[in-house]
Design a protein around this motif. Sequence first.
Motif, mmCIF file in Angstrom:
data_model
loop_
_atom_site.group_PDB
_atom_site.id
_atom_site.type_symbol
_atom_site.label_atom_id
_atom_site.label_comp_id
_atom_site.label_asym_id
_atom_site.label_seq_id
_atom_site.Cartn_x
_atom_site.Cartn_y
_atom_site.Cartn_z
ATOM 1 N N ALA A 305 0.803 -1.218 0.000
ATOM 2 C CA ALA A 305 0.000 0.000 0.000
ATOM 3 C C ALA A 305 0.838 1.270 0.000
ATOM 4 C CB ALA A 305 -0.931 0.006 1.216
ATOM 5 N N VAL A 306 2.109 1.173 0.358
ATOM 6 C CA VAL A 306 2.975 2.355 0.338
ATOM 7 C C VAL A 306 3.553 2.565 -1.055
ATOM 8 C CG1 VAL A 306 5.053 3.421 1.277
ATOM 9 C CG2 VAL A 306 3.507 2.151 2.787
ATOM 10 N N THR A 307 4.147 1.520 -1.616
ATOM 11 C CA THR A 307 4.831 1.676 -2.903
ATOM 12 C C THR A 307 3.877 1.680 -4.096
ATOM 13 O OG1 THR A 307 5.181 -0.716 -3.096
ATOM 14 C CG2 THR A 307 6.896 0.576 -1.990
ATOM 15 N N GLU A 308 2.687 1.081 -3.952
ATOM 16 C CA GLU A 308 1.772 0.953 -5.082
ATOM 17 C C GLU A 308 0.506 1.811 -4.943
ATOM 18 O OE1 GLU A 308 2.717 -0.826 -7.796
ATOM 19 O OE2 GLU A 308 4.577 -1.000 -6.648
ATOM 20 N N ALA A 309 0.558 2.792 -4.073
ATOM 21 C CA ALA A 309 -0.619 3.652 -3.859
ATOM 22 C C ALA A 309 -1.055 4.352 -5.141
ATOM 23 C CB ALA A 309 -0.318 4.683 -2.777
ATOM 24 N N HIS A 310 -0.105 4.675 -5.992
ATOM 25 C CA HIS A 310 -0.437 5.396 -7.230
ATOM 26 C C HIS A 310 -1.270 4.547 -8.184
ATOM 27 C CE1 HIS A 310 3.134 3.057 -8.161
ATOM 28 N NE2 HIS A 310 2.925 3.247 -9.453
ATOM 29 N N THR A 311 -1.150 3.216 -8.098
ATOM 30 C CA THR A 311 -1.971 2.368 -8.972
ATOM 31 C C THR A 311 -3.440 2.447 -8.586
ATOM 32 O OG1 THR A 311 -1.730 0.339 -7.636
ATOM 33 C CG2 THR A 311 -0.028 0.787 -9.285
ATOM 34 N N VAL A 312 -3.709 2.650 -7.299
ATOM 35 C CA VAL A 312 -5.086 2.826 -6.839
ATOM 36 C C VAL A 312 -5.660 4.105 -7.418
ATOM 37 C CG1 VAL A 312 -6.545 3.247 -4.817
ATOM 38 C CG2 VAL A 312 -4.743 1.499 -4.724
ATOM 39 N N PHE A 339 -7.777 1.183 3.687
ATOM 40 C CA PHE A 339 -6.837 1.459 4.773
ATOM 41 C C PHE A 339 -5.992 0.201 4.969
ATOM 42 C CE2 PHE A 339 -5.610 1.771 9.246
ATOM 43 C CZ PHE A 339 -5.529 3.125 9.536
ATOM 44 N N GLU A 340 -4.913 0.066 4.204
ATOM 45 C CA GLU A 340 -4.205 -1.226 4.185
ATOM 46 C C GLU A 340 -2.689 -1.123 4.363
ATOM 47 O OE1 GLU A 340 -5.391 -4.009 4.580
ATOM 48 O OE2 GLU A 340 -7.110 -4.513 3.339
ATOM 49 N N ILE A 341 -2.191 -0.015 4.905
ATOM 50 C CA ILE A 341 -0.753 0.081 5.144
ATOM 51 C C ILE A 341 -0.379 -0.749 6.381
ATOM 52 C CG2 ILE A 341 1.114 1.677 5.802
ATOM 53 C CD1 ILE A 341 -0.217 3.802 4.080
ATOM 54 N N ASP A 342 0.730 -1.422 6.303
ATOM 55 C CA ASP A 342 1.246 -2.224 7.414
ATOM 56 C C ASP A 342 1.322 -1.349 8.670
ATOM 57 O OD1 ASP A 342 2.817 -3.646 9.243
ATOM 58 O OD2 ASP A 342 4.106 -4.497 7.687
ATOM 59 N N PRO A 343 0.708 -1.774 9.771
ATOM 60 C CA PRO A 343 0.740 -0.963 10.999
ATOM 61 C C PRO A 343 2.143 -0.678 11.514
ATOM 62 C CG PRO A 343 -0.855 -2.763 11.202
ATOM 63 C CD PRO A 343 -0.074 -3.012 9.941
ATOM 64 N N GLU A 352 -1.940 7.080 5.141
ATOM 65 C CA GLU A 352 -3.343 6.713 4.933
ATOM 66 C C GLU A 352 -4.207 7.970 4.835
ATOM 67 O OE1 GLU A 352 -4.547 3.853 4.316
ATOM 68 O OE2 GLU A 352 -3.499 2.255 5.375
ATOM 69 N N LEU A 353 -3.957 8.920 5.706
ATOM 70 C CA LEU A 353 -4.708 10.172 5.702
ATOM 71 C C LEU A 353 -4.496 10.918 4.392
ATOM 72 C CD1 LEU A 353 -6.547 11.749 7.653
ATOM 73 C CD2 LEU A 353 -4.513 12.950 8.476
ATOM 74 N N ALA A 354 -3.269 10.915 3.900
ATOM 75 C CA ALA A 354 -2.965 11.582 2.634
ATOM 76 C C ALA A 354 -3.714 10.939 1.477
ATOM 77 C CB ALA A 354 -1.458 11.533 2.372
ATOM 78 N N THR A 374 -7.689 -5.199 6.388
ATOM 79 C CA THR A 374 -7.907 -6.655 6.343
ATOM 80 C C THR A 374 -6.574 -7.402 6.234
ATOM 81 O OG1 THR A 374 -8.184 -6.625 3.918
ATOM 82 C CG2 THR A 374 -10.186 -6.454 5.260
ATOM 83 N N LYS A 375 -5.694 -6.882 5.406
ATOM 84 C CA LYS A 375 -4.447 -7.597 5.095
ATOM 85 C C LYS A 375 -3.587 -7.809 6.335
ATOM 86 C CE LYS A 375 -0.535 -7.263 1.858
ATOM 87 N NZ LYS A 375 0.034 -6.453 0.747
ATOM 88 N N TYR A 376 -3.566 -6.822 7.218
ATOM 89 C CA TYR A 376 -2.696 -6.907 8.402
ATOM 90 C C TYR A 376 -3.499 -7.107 9.692
ATOM 91 C CZ TYR A 376 0.893 -5.410 5.176
ATOM 92 O OH TYR A 376 1.755 -5.342 4.117
ATOM 93 N N MET A 377 -4.695 -7.670 9.559
ATOM 94 C CA MET A 377 -5.451 -8.100 10.736
ATOM 95 C C MET A 377 -4.980 -9.512 11.091
ATOM 96 S SD MET A 377 -7.540 -5.595 11.585
ATOM 97 C CE MET A 377 -9.123 -6.048 12.280
ATOM 98 N N THR A 378 -4.593 -9.700 12.333
ATOM 99 C CA THR A 378 -3.872 -10.929 12.706
ATOM 100 C C THR A 378 -4.711 -11.929 13.494
ATOM 101 O OG1 THR A 378 -3.125 -9.953 14.775
ATOM 102 C CG2 THR A 378 -1.726 -9.623 12.820
ATOM 103 N N GLY A 379 -5.889 -11.532 13.927
ATOM 104 C CA GLY A 379 -6.654 -12.374 14.841
ATOM 105 C C GLY A 379 -6.584 -11.859 16.265
#
Length: 521
Positions: A305-312, A339-343, A352-354, A374-379
């Motif tokens: 989500a950091v490096t590929e934000a521009h594709t979104v 909202f999918e950046i690694d915590p 994320e705000l940007a 979702t991606k970095y939700m661990t349980g």
Amino acid sequence: MNLLYLDEEKINKARNYALQVALDTQKFIDQHTTVSVERTVCRLLGVDGVNDLGVPYPNIIVDQVLQAGKLDRGVARYIAGALFHTNYDISELGELISNDKIDITKYPDINEKQVYSTLQMFIDSILIKIKENASSRTSFMLKYPQKEGPLLYVIVATGNIYEDVVQAKAAAKAGADIIAVIRSTGQSLLDFVPYGPTTEGFGGTYATQENFRIMREALDEIGEELNRYIMLVNYASGLCMPEIAAMGAIERLDMMLNDSLYGILFRDINEQRTFVDQYFSRVINAYSGIIINTGEDNYLTTSDAVTEAHTVLASQFINEQFAKLAYMKEEQMGLGHAFEIDPNVENGFLYELAQAEMAREIFPKAPLKYMPPTKYMTGNIFKGHVQNTLFNIVTKVTNQRIHLLGMLTEAVHTPFMSDRYLAIENASYINTTMKDIRNEIQFRKDGIIVQRAHQVLDDATNLLQKIANIGIFETIEQGIFAGIKREKTGGKGLDGVVKKHESYVNPVLDAMIQELREGSV
């Protein structure tokens, strides 16, 4: 608002590249039809039901024309020909073909004028029905005006439509504004639409017209009790994309997940098939006043989500132009992000705000659909609840409209009603305690948030220029979106794509487009 000091010339440049991409793709779309487009024509003309083996009559009619090698002229031509030369009713054709009693491709040809005049009463009937639904929705919203700020969106997914109703009503009572009935696993790969009410879905409930009717009735009932209009969502994607859009228009759904790139990338549905299907589905949604939700959020499940934000952002620009070519208003474009950046990323919240504020400012009229982590939700449900709280804060600060709530039990199990209650409570708390925060903040021009947004916009503009040069098909083949490569001649459903003959007709699509152009819907 222009909190990010974005360059309008650069935004316009990006839009122009996206328009080039969409126009280039539209040339291909205009030259082709598909089995699902033609089945949609059948449904909108009034064909419904299944035979003794459960095969839908729209499939039976279209398959007969396809096997005769004549689908390139459009199924409407042969339906009209059968009606013109016989005393059959349109509702009988599927059963007669199923029982080998008629072949609608064998009747003498009729001219285009005769096709349109023969089918006009059926076209008028369905368009009146769809417009009445849109008028009913407007009346409900005038009676029960929607609240300002984020609309709380939750999913039900029991597999049983009747249990979905119970859970949907409970969610509405807890404060949900939007109910999405997630589809049974794998339905997007079915090249037919199941029929009737269903109770045995896996991971979700089958999208059928009867299930749509049941849930719509239930939400209207609970809405009257709560003095609110509860919006209904389903999924017009996959191999039956336009058919499900038509069913949603007929049963007054309010939103449809509707994005060709999602089906291509994440379900391996053929590119050609999906772009052609998407166009008709979006015209139907435009005509019926349904808000679409696009699938950019899914890119971040396979890309960083950091490096590929521009594709979104690039995909949002492209989806906007595809929607405009389908005569869709900006107010119907629920462009997606997440909202999918690694915590663990330092200052990830600021990034994320940007991203969210940038989407809000670039697409000011769009009811953006913001997806939870979702991606970095661990349980770990306690950390998960914190992650969702941060997501809720960004949603409120940046004025997102369609707010799909995160569940603290993501990555653990399908949400319980109590999980949804906690999610609604969390979001409601944030929306109340931070009600006017957007009007109280400014961002530093040289700060992390502003600079991040400018960088993403620059990268998206450069990417769109590249896509405009090579075209959308080559872009997908290179794996530019979500890091997933798909071939133009690969994937599921390619055998259902047909190049149009010069005598092709689709009078239902023509009638919708004419009214959309005239602004009469």
